[in-house]
Design an enzyme around this catalytic site. Structure first.
Site, PDB file in Angstrom:
ATOM      1  N   LEU A  71      24.965   5.586  33.336  1.00 54.69           N
ATOM      2  CA  LEU A  71      24.191   6.603  32.629  1.00 54.69           C
ATOM      3  C   LEU A  71      22.908   6.807  33.420  1.00 54.69           C
ATOM      4  O   LEU A  71      22.346   5.844  33.956  1.00 54.69           O
ATOM      5  CB  LEU A  71      23.856   6.165  31.197  1.00 54.69           C
ATOM      6  CG  LEU A  71      25.009   6.019  30.195  1.00 54.69           C
ATOM      7  CD1 LEU A  71      24.481   5.502  28.862  1.00 54.69           C
ATOM      8  CD2 LEU A  71      25.739   7.327  30.000  1.00 54.69           C
ATOM      9  N   ASP A  72      22.420   8.031  33.483  1.00 53.19           N
ATOM     10  CA  ASP A  72      21.162   8.291  34.179  1.00 53.19           C
ATOM     11  C   ASP A  72      20.022   7.520  33.521  1.00 53.19           C
ATOM     12  O   ASP A  72      20.082   7.198  32.333  1.00 53.19           O
ATOM     13  CB  ASP A  72      20.832   9.786  34.162  1.00 53.19           C
ATOM     14  CG  ASP A  72      21.800  10.606  34.992  1.00 53.19           C
ATOM     15  OD1 ASP A  72      22.507  10.011  35.833  1.00 53.19           O
ATOM     16  OD2 ASP A  72      21.840  11.837  34.798  1.00 53.19           O
ATOM     17  N   VAL A  73      18.979   7.271  34.287  1.00 59.32           N
ATOM     18  CA  VAL A  73      17.810   6.559  33.763  1.00 59.32           C
ATOM     19  C   VAL A  73      17.265   7.259  32.524  1.00 59.32           C
ATOM     20  O   VAL A  73      16.904   6.612  31.532  1.00 59.32           O
ATOM     21  CB  VAL A  73      16.719   6.454  34.850  1.00 59.32           C
ATOM     22  CG1 VAL A  73      15.407   5.938  34.251  1.00 59.32           C
ATOM     23  CG2 VAL A  73      17.165   5.539  35.981  1.00 59.32           C
ATOM     24  N   ARG A  94      23.744  17.827  32.862  1.00 61.65           N
ATOM     25  CA  ARG A  94      22.418  18.359  33.195  1.00 61.65           C
ATOM     26  C   ARG A  94      22.527  19.570  34.121  1.00 61.65           C
ATOM     27  O   ARG A  94      21.894  20.609  33.906  1.00 61.65           O
ATOM     28  CB  ARG A  94      21.585  17.262  33.860  1.00 61.65           C
ATOM     29  CG  ARG A  94      21.330  16.075  32.970  1.00 61.65           C
ATOM     30  CD  ARG A  94      20.744  14.898  33.733  1.00 61.65           C
ATOM     31  NE  ARG A  94      19.434  15.204  34.294  1.00 61.65           N
ATOM     32  CZ  ARG A  94      18.722  14.345  35.017  1.00 61.65           C
ATOM     33  NH1 ARG A  94      19.197  13.131  35.282  1.00 61.65           N
ATOM     34  NH2 ARG A  94      17.534  14.695  35.475  1.00 61.65           N
TER      35      ARG A  94
END
Length: 409
Positions: free
Chosen positions: A230-232, A346
């Site tokens: 998962l992205d930060v 995104r």
């Protein structure tokens, strides 16, 4: 001891027509200088010291820019002592960097990269024509820097790469990690990852990440294995493995698309219901944040190669917000990932004209001033549900769900 210093803090300010040109200029100098220093016949010893570098805590504010130093040991001794002698820092700070995961070491100085030569990859790891495979592998072992986490004795001639300013994730110390555990199995643990924290260790920070913090909260001696990313800036459901066997099984289940992920997003504009398809083209980041361009499948750029990205918008509804930084109304969307690519939701939502709140990387000027509140660098994206259509985590159809996202708190 000979020390070879990167040029990052020595470069003068260069006025260019754009920040990208400035970055390209700096990157080219750094790339050339980094190894030229290591192979110079008479390398310069670092004259300036940084007496302010005495501890990694408290967290520096504002964050320090990346800084890497290179050194070769002229004597044997403890790694922290050697680093301290040449970098002008205390032994305690050097030990902190080692335990933090910011120091790499190998037996010999890595070979100078053959910049511009086809097949070299800029890493100096191309096998010579008269070199046997065994000799080549032995050379790689001696000259490949490996992260060290213990302050061990090192031999003369050993090479160090020291990350003096590691990337920090201060919000890890504000999280109740045990309270973030959604389910704890014999071979796995499912957590509700908070925003602002990396899933796995970074190149210069081994401690401030979700896997390490959850393992510590559970009192585990062994590390947890990351099974997916998962992205930060993304929060939500994350599966971590306790054994390498489960990690392998779960990777196979992911590859067979038997894991179904549903996300929640928050945008300033509605998104049409249905399946959206784009072709992802990875942009050249030049050392900056990773960025993905999403092109329509019928864009007409037949010569552009890129992975196909598909998602399905299941539901889009208007919601009322009570957060101080945001307007009263926005749009919450439920999204099912069909493919799993880097920054897929995104980038695709930005291509659809509805970038996520707080996502300054993909929103441009549309939502740059609408940074999400809450811990860390939150954006309007949550990994809401994860359903496993396999018995690898118990019964078939096991579903894990994260609680309300920050914008519903």
């Amino acid at each position: 001891m000979l020390l070879f210093r990167s040029f990052a803090i020595l470069l003068p300010k260069i006025e260019c027509s754009s920040s990208r040109k400035k970055h390209l200029f700096t990157s080219s100098i750094l790339q050339s200088a980094k190894f030229c220093r290591c192979h110079s016949q008479q390398p310069r010893i670092m004259q300036t010291r940084e007496p302010d570098l005495v501890s990694l805590f408290p967290h520096p504010s504002p964050p320090l820019p990346p800084r890497i130093e290179h050194a070769v040991a002229s004597r044997s001794g403890a790694a922290s002592e050697i680093i301290a002698e040449e970098l002008g820092v205390s032994c305690s700070f050097a030990r902190e960097l080692i335990e933090f995961g910011g120091v790499y070491h190998c037996e010999e100085v890595p070979p100078k990269p053959e910049f511009g030569k086809e097949g070299s990859g800029g890493k100096g790891k191309k096998r010579a024509r008269d070199q046997t495979e065994a000799d080549f592998q032995s050379q790689l072992k001696r000259t490949r820097p490996i992260r060290i986490l213990l302050d061990a004795l090192v031999a003369k001639g050993g090479y160090f790469r020291v990350h003096l300013h590691p990337k920090r994730f201060p919000s890890v110390y504000e999280v109740d990690w045990k309270g973030r555990v959604l389910d704890d199995g014999a071979e796995w643990v499912v957590v509700n990852k908070p925003a602002g924290v990396s899933v796995n260790p970074t190149v210069d920070n081994f401690k401030e990440n979700t896997a390490a913090c959850v393992a510590s909260a559970l009192g585990r001696d062994s590390a947890l294995i990351v099974t997916h990313r998962l992205d930060v800036a993304t929060s939500g459901v994350l599966v971590l493995a306790k054994t390498s066997a489960f990690a392998k099984f779960f990777h196979n289940v992911l590859a067979l698309r038997r894991v179904h992920k549903t996300y929640r997003t928050l945008t300033h504009k509605p998104v049409p219901i249905g399946i959206a398809k784009h072709r992802a083209v990875q942009a050249d980041s030049d050392g900056g944040p990773r960025f993905v361009h999403m092109l329509p499948m019928d864009s007409g750029f037949e010569d552009v190669s890129g992975a196909e990205c598909s998602l399905e918008v299941l539901k889009c509804s208007e919601v009322r917000l009570t957060c101080a930084n945001l307007p009263e109304t926005a749009f919450e969307t439920e999204v099912r990932l069909i493919t799993g690519r880097t920054h897929q939701i995104r980038a695709q939502f930005a291509a659809l004209g509805a970038p996520l709140y707080g996502d300054t990387l993909y929103s441009g000027n549309l939502t740059a001033d609408r940074v999400a509140p809450g811990p860390g660098d939150s954006i309007g994206l949550q990994a809401w549900k994860l359903e496993v259509d396999d018995a690898v985590m118990g019964e078939v159809g096991r579903c894990f769900e994260a609680p309300n996202p920050w914008w519903r708190s």
